[in-house]
Design a protein around this motif. Structure first.
Motif, PDB file in Angstrom:
ATOM      1  N   ASN A   1       0.802  -1.229   0.000  1.00 12.64           N
ATOM      2  CA  ASN A   1       0.000   0.000   0.000  1.00 12.64           C
ATOM      3  C   ASN A   1       0.835   1.279   0.000  1.00 12.64           C
ATOM      4  OD1 ASN A   1      -2.521  -1.460   0.257  1.00 12.64           O
ATOM      5  ND2 ASN A   1      -1.895  -1.902   2.378  1.00 12.64           N
ATOM      6  N   GLU A   2       2.150   1.160  -0.091  1.00 13.23           N
ATOM      7  CA  GLU A   2       2.996   2.360  -0.019  1.00 13.23           C
ATOM      8  C   GLU A   2       2.804   3.237  -1.265  1.00 13.23           C
ATOM      9  OE1 GLU A   2       5.349  -0.946   2.049  1.00 13.23           O
ATOM     10  OE2 GLU A   2       4.006  -0.704   0.315  1.00 13.23           O
ATOM     11  N   PRO A   3       2.817   4.564  -1.052  1.00 13.64           N
ATOM     12  CA  PRO A   3       2.763   5.478  -2.205  1.00 13.64           C
ATOM     13  C   PRO A   3       4.071   5.400  -2.993  1.00 13.64           C
ATOM     14  CG  PRO A   3       3.166   6.702  -0.186  1.00 13.64           C
ATOM     15  CD  PRO A   3       2.859   5.293   0.235  1.00 13.64           C
ATOM     16  N   GLY A   4       3.963   5.578  -4.300  1.00 17.59           N
ATOM     17  CA  GLY A   4       5.160   5.579  -5.129  1.00 17.59           C
ATOM     18  C   GLY A   4       5.723   4.194  -5.382  1.00 17.59           C
ATOM     19  N   CYS A   5       4.897   3.150  -5.243  1.00 16.87           N
ATOM     20  CA  CYS A   5       5.364   1.774  -5.471  1.00 16.87           C
ATOM     21  C   CYS A   5       5.379   1.486  -6.974  1.00 16.87           C
ATOM     22  CB  CYS A   5       4.469   0.761  -4.763  1.00 16.87           C
ATOM     23  SG  CYS A   5       4.897  -0.960  -5.132  1.00 16.87           S
ATOM     24  N   ALA A   6       6.559   1.252  -7.513  1.00 18.26           N
ATOM     25  CA  ALA A   6       6.693   1.014  -8.958  1.00 18.26           C
ATOM     26  C   ALA A   6       6.113  -0.338  -9.368  1.00 18.26           C
ATOM     27  CB  ALA A   6       8.167   1.090  -9.350  1.00 18.26           C
ATOM     28  N   ILE A   7       6.151  -1.309  -8.471  1.00 17.60           N
ATOM     29  CA  ILE A   7       5.609  -2.639  -8.779  1.00 17.60           C
ATOM     30  C   ILE A   7       4.099  -2.552  -8.978  1.00 17.60           C
ATOM     31  CG2 ILE A   7       5.141  -4.940  -7.840  1.00 17.60           C
ATOM     32  CD1 ILE A   7       7.973  -4.731  -8.772  1.00 17.60           C
ATOM     33  N   ARG A   8       3.392  -1.932  -8.015  1.00 14.69           N
ATOM     34  CA  ARG A   8       1.938  -1.820  -8.114  1.00 14.69           C
ATOM     35  C   ARG A   8       1.525  -0.999  -9.329  1.00 14.69           C
ATOM     36  NH1 ARG A   8       0.740   1.214  -3.804  1.00 14.69           N
ATOM     37  NH2 ARG A   8      -1.455   1.264  -4.392  1.00 14.69           N
ATOM     38  N   LYS A   9       2.275   0.055  -9.590  1.00 11.71           N
ATOM     39  CA  LYS A   9       1.975   0.902 -10.742  1.00 11.71           C
ATOM     40  C   LYS A   9       2.141   0.126 -12.049  1.00 11.71           C
ATOM     41  CE  LYS A   9       3.300   5.268 -12.957  1.00 11.71           C
ATOM     42  NZ  LYS A   9       4.221   6.441 -12.910  1.00 11.71           N
ATOM     43  N   ALA A  10       3.201  -0.696 -12.132  1.00 12.58           N
ATOM     44  CA  ALA A  10       3.461  -1.466 -13.347  1.00 12.58           C
ATOM     45  C   ALA A  10       2.376  -2.523 -13.566  1.00 12.58           C
ATOM     46  CB  ALA A  10       4.834  -2.130 -13.254  1.00 12.58           C
TER      47      ALA A  10
END
Length: 351
Positions: free
Chosen positions: A290-299
């Motif tokens: 749930n962290e902001p700025g997580c590149a994995i979740r964004k990808a």
């Protein structure tokens, strides 16, 4: 044959510290603890000395196919004793099958591993990722061979290729058919004299048939395929053969279990796309939840990262970490037991 034709290079030769009366040879076959070694004069059976066995701390220290060993010949060079193993420049190993938490050495000093999967019944991207972790961990170049293309349509084959690339796998892929011969010449063209190659894959995917194709003759026994197109297991031991063009090829039985143990570098190399994304996360200790700025979740949300590919990475990493902890604990217990035995023996001697 010269030793260089058997795969000996300068780096390996410089690592060898054979004693007086010993010569370098290469292990060409292993079958239930029995060995065959080869040098310039030919192949002979061999067995480790008692001193070597006593010094071996684990199965990892025992010779395997592809190893260079220091041997002493006996009885007009009819058989040999193995005194030492030259440090390996590359290796294939896995977690021992079953519940035992230990390494199993498969082969050593390999330049390229051909990972073989059948298009018809064996194709599985998740299993392919396991093979890649094993190969990358051992510092070996992977090449993917998709066999039995004659049993699938062009559209089905294209979907398989797309699923491999969607998983972030960038290794070279060769599609071939042992029936039509398509792709076999391409495999031959990749094989260089004096270099060592191996075939990895499940039983029945066509590895032995491919070796016969590469040899140009039926040198190895094969079995007829079943009604489903699935091959039958024929290879029963690991052994190294020399092809007519001078390339060296290790054939080995199919593997049912591919347990991951201590595969940190292999995981990073096999999942380089995920490693690159992790480096772009805002926080160094990002858990990718749930962290902001997580590149994995964004990808994953944008479709850049296949979620199944990411879940496979998490599964393999958890398995490797768990087995590593168990292995370290096992080694501590082994050392503690060894110390206890030595203490008891010392007390007995004093009595």
């Amino acid at each position: 044959m010269e030793l260089t034709e058997l795969g000996l290079d300068r780096a390996l030769a410089e690592q060898a510290t054979c004693g007086s009366g010993q010569r370098l040879a290469r292990v060409t076959a292993v079958d239930r603890g029995r060995y065959v070694v080869r040098d310039e004069q030919g192949e002979v059976p061999a067995e480790p000395t008692g001193k070597f066995l006593h010094a071996a701390a684990s199965s990892v220290d025992m010779p395997c196919v592809g190893d260079w060993v220091c041997v002493q010949y006996h009885d007009v060079s009819s058989h040999a004793s193995i005194h030492d193993v030259v440090p390996r420049r590359s290796f294939l190993r896995r977690k021992s099958p079953g519940k035992n938490i230990d390494f199993q050495m498969i082969a050593a000093n390999i330049d390229v591993a051909f990972i073989v999967q059948s298009c018809h019944f064996d194709f599985n991207v998740r299993r392919l990722e396991r093979y890649l972790v094993m190969v990358n961990e051992g510092q070996i170049e992977p090449v993917l061979l998709l066999t039995k293309t004659d049993l699938v349509s062009a559209a089905e084959l294209e979907r398989m290729l797309d699923s491999i690339r969607a998983a972030g796998i960038t290794a070279r892929i060769v599609t071939l058919s042992n029936v039509t011969g398509e792709g076999v010449d391409q495999v031959k063209g990749l094989m260089v004299p004096g270099k060592t190659y191996c075939l990895l894959g499940s039983s029945g995917v066509g590895k032995t048939t491919l070796i016969n194709q590469l040899l140009g003759r039926d040198a190895l026994e094969t079995a007829a395929v079943s009604g489903t197109g699935e091959g039958r297991h024929t290879t029963t031991r690991r052994h190294l053969v020399v092809l007519d063009n001078g390339a060296l090829l290790i054939d080995m039985p199919g593997m049912r279990e591919l347990g991951i143990l201590s595969a940190g570098e292999g995981l990073d190399d096999s999942f380089a796309d995920i490693k690159s994304l992790v480096a772009r996360c805002r926080f160094a200790d990002c858990s990718h939840n749930n962290e902001p700025g997580c590149a994995i979740r964004k990808a994953i949300e944008s479709g850049e990262l296949n979620p199944e590919h990411y879940q496979s990475y998490l599964k393999l990493k958890a398995e490797s970490d768990f087995n590593e902890m168990s292995y370290v604990d096992k080694r501590k217990k082994d050392k503690a037991f060894g110390k206890m035995v030595k203490t008891v023996l010392k007390k007995d001697k004093r009595k």
